[in-house]
Design a protein around this motif. Structure first.
Motif, PDB file in Angstrom:
ATOM      1  N   SER A  83     -10.141   1.181  -6.761  1.00  0.00           N
ATOM      2  CA  SER A  83     -10.653   2.195  -5.824  1.00  0.00           C
ATOM      3  C   SER A  83     -10.345   3.598  -6.323  1.00  0.00           C
ATOM      4  N   SER A  84      -9.118   3.796  -6.844  1.00  0.00           N
ATOM      5  CA  SER A  84      -8.753   5.111  -7.359  1.00  0.00           C
ATOM      6  C   SER A  84      -9.612   5.482  -8.568  1.00  0.00           C
ATOM      7  N   THR A  85      -9.826   4.511  -9.454  1.00  0.00           N
ATOM      8  CA  THR A  85     -10.664   4.780 -10.631  1.00  0.00           C
ATOM      9  C   THR A  85     -12.105   5.080 -10.225  1.00  0.00           C
ATOM     10  N   GLU A  86     -12.608   4.327  -9.258  1.00  0.00           N
ATOM     11  CA  GLU A  86     -13.979   4.564  -8.779  1.00  0.00           C
ATOM     12  C   GLU A  86     -14.129   5.958  -8.182  1.00  0.00           C
ATOM     13  N   SER A  87     -13.116   6.375  -7.417  1.00  0.00           N
ATOM     14  CA  SER A  87     -13.167   7.712  -6.835  1.00  0.00           C
ATOM     15  C   SER A  87     -13.139   8.793  -7.914  1.00  0.00           C
ATOM     16  N   ARG A  88     -12.304   8.594  -8.929  1.00  0.00           N
ATOM     17  CA  ARG A  88     -12.238   9.579 -10.011  1.00  0.00           C
ATOM     18  C   ARG A  88     -13.544   9.645 -10.789  1.00  0.00           C
ATOM     19  N   GLN A  95       0.845  -1.188   0.000  1.00  0.00           N
ATOM     20  CA  GLN A  95       0.000   0.000   0.000  1.00  0.00           C
ATOM     21  C   GLN A  95       0.881   1.240   0.000  1.00  0.00           C
ATOM     22  N   ASN A 136       2.994   5.040  -5.219  1.00  0.00           N
ATOM     23  CA  ASN A 136       3.031   4.294  -6.478  1.00  0.00           C
ATOM     24  C   ASN A 136       3.483   2.849  -6.262  1.00  0.00           C
ATOM     25  N   ARG A 151      -2.687  -4.315  -5.343  1.00  0.00           N
ATOM     26  CA  ARG A 151      -2.452  -3.236  -6.295  1.00  0.00           C
ATOM     27  C   ARG A 151      -3.660  -3.035  -7.204  1.00  0.00           C
ATOM     28  N   ALA A 169      -6.353  -1.295  -5.308  1.00  0.00           N
ATOM     29  CA  ALA A 169      -6.059   0.131  -5.161  1.00  0.00           C
ATOM     30  C   ALA A 169      -6.351   0.875  -6.470  1.00  0.00           C
ATOM     31  N   THR A 170      -6.031   0.258  -7.604  1.00  0.00           N
ATOM     32  CA  THR A 170      -6.324   0.882  -8.895  1.00  0.00           C
ATOM     33  C   THR A 170      -7.823   1.029  -9.103  1.00  0.00           C
TER      34      THR A 170
END
Length: 202
Positions: free
Chosen positions: A163-168, A51, A54, A157, A160-161
């Motif tokens: 989750s980041s895409t969902e947030s964006r 976590q 990058n 990983r 995390a990708t």
């Protein structure tokens, strides 16, 4: 029952392994140590960033007398096996680089094994066949464990990708909705202003 106990103690005697997880703060350097009492032992070193940022970190491995053995920058994971030719203390250090401002969680495994030499193998008798089988099983289990750690790291990983895409996507949809509402309000006021101007002319 006795055979099971002998097998268990043999497996424990094959290698001394330590598996840890550690949060490393930004700009922090943390070192861990393994001790070898005699030359010719095999040291296995595995790490993976689970976590943070990058998913990369700087690392270095030093032998006795501060002799550098391995070094890497911005590595996501690594798996190294080498023979300790000198007895003494070996340092395994992680450094969260100056360009990173996020804390990172690193999972690593350090194991010290007794490496069998060719002359020792030649002297083994048939009674050592059980021990050879135990060593083989332990080695295979170690490989399976490494594969499991690798897939777990990939899962973290990918999660995390996602989750980041969902947030964006969420914030982009909110911004798009606000933009639609703002444009609609502006159009209403523009049309009202247009009709108001026409009435005043009449």
């Amino acid at each position: 029952m006795l055979k099971k106990l002998v097998l268990l103690f043999a497996l424990l005697a094959v290698a001394n392994a330590v598996t840890l997880r550690k949060w490393i703060a930004s700009h922090e350097k943390t070192c861990f140590y393994a001790q070898t009492s005699a030359p010719g032992k095999k040291i296995s070193f595995y790490f993976a960033v689970h976590q943070g940022g990058n998913f990369d970190i700087d690392f270095e491995v030093e032998g006795p007398n501060n002799r550098q053995l391995f070094k890497g920058e911005a590595e996501r994971q690594g798996d190294y096996v080498f023979t300790a030719n000198q007895p003494g203390e070996y340092a395994f250090c992680f450094k969260n680089g100056l360009a990173s401002f996020a804390d990172k969680q690193v999972e690593f495994d350090i194991s010290v094994e007794n490496e069998a030499r060719p002359e020792d193998i030649a002297k083994r008798s048939k009674r050592d066949e059980v021990m050879n089988s135990v060593v083989t099983i332990a080695s295979d289990l170690g490989q399976i464990t490494k594969f499991m750690k690798y897939f777990r790291t990939r899962e973290n990983r990918n999660f995390a990708t996602v989750s980041s895409t969902e947030s964006r996507v969420w914030w982009f949809s909110i911004l798009q909705s606000l933009s639609v509402v703002l444009v609609a309000v502006m159009q209403v006021y523009a049309i009202r202003a247009l009709f108001t101007a026409k009435r005043s002319r009449l």
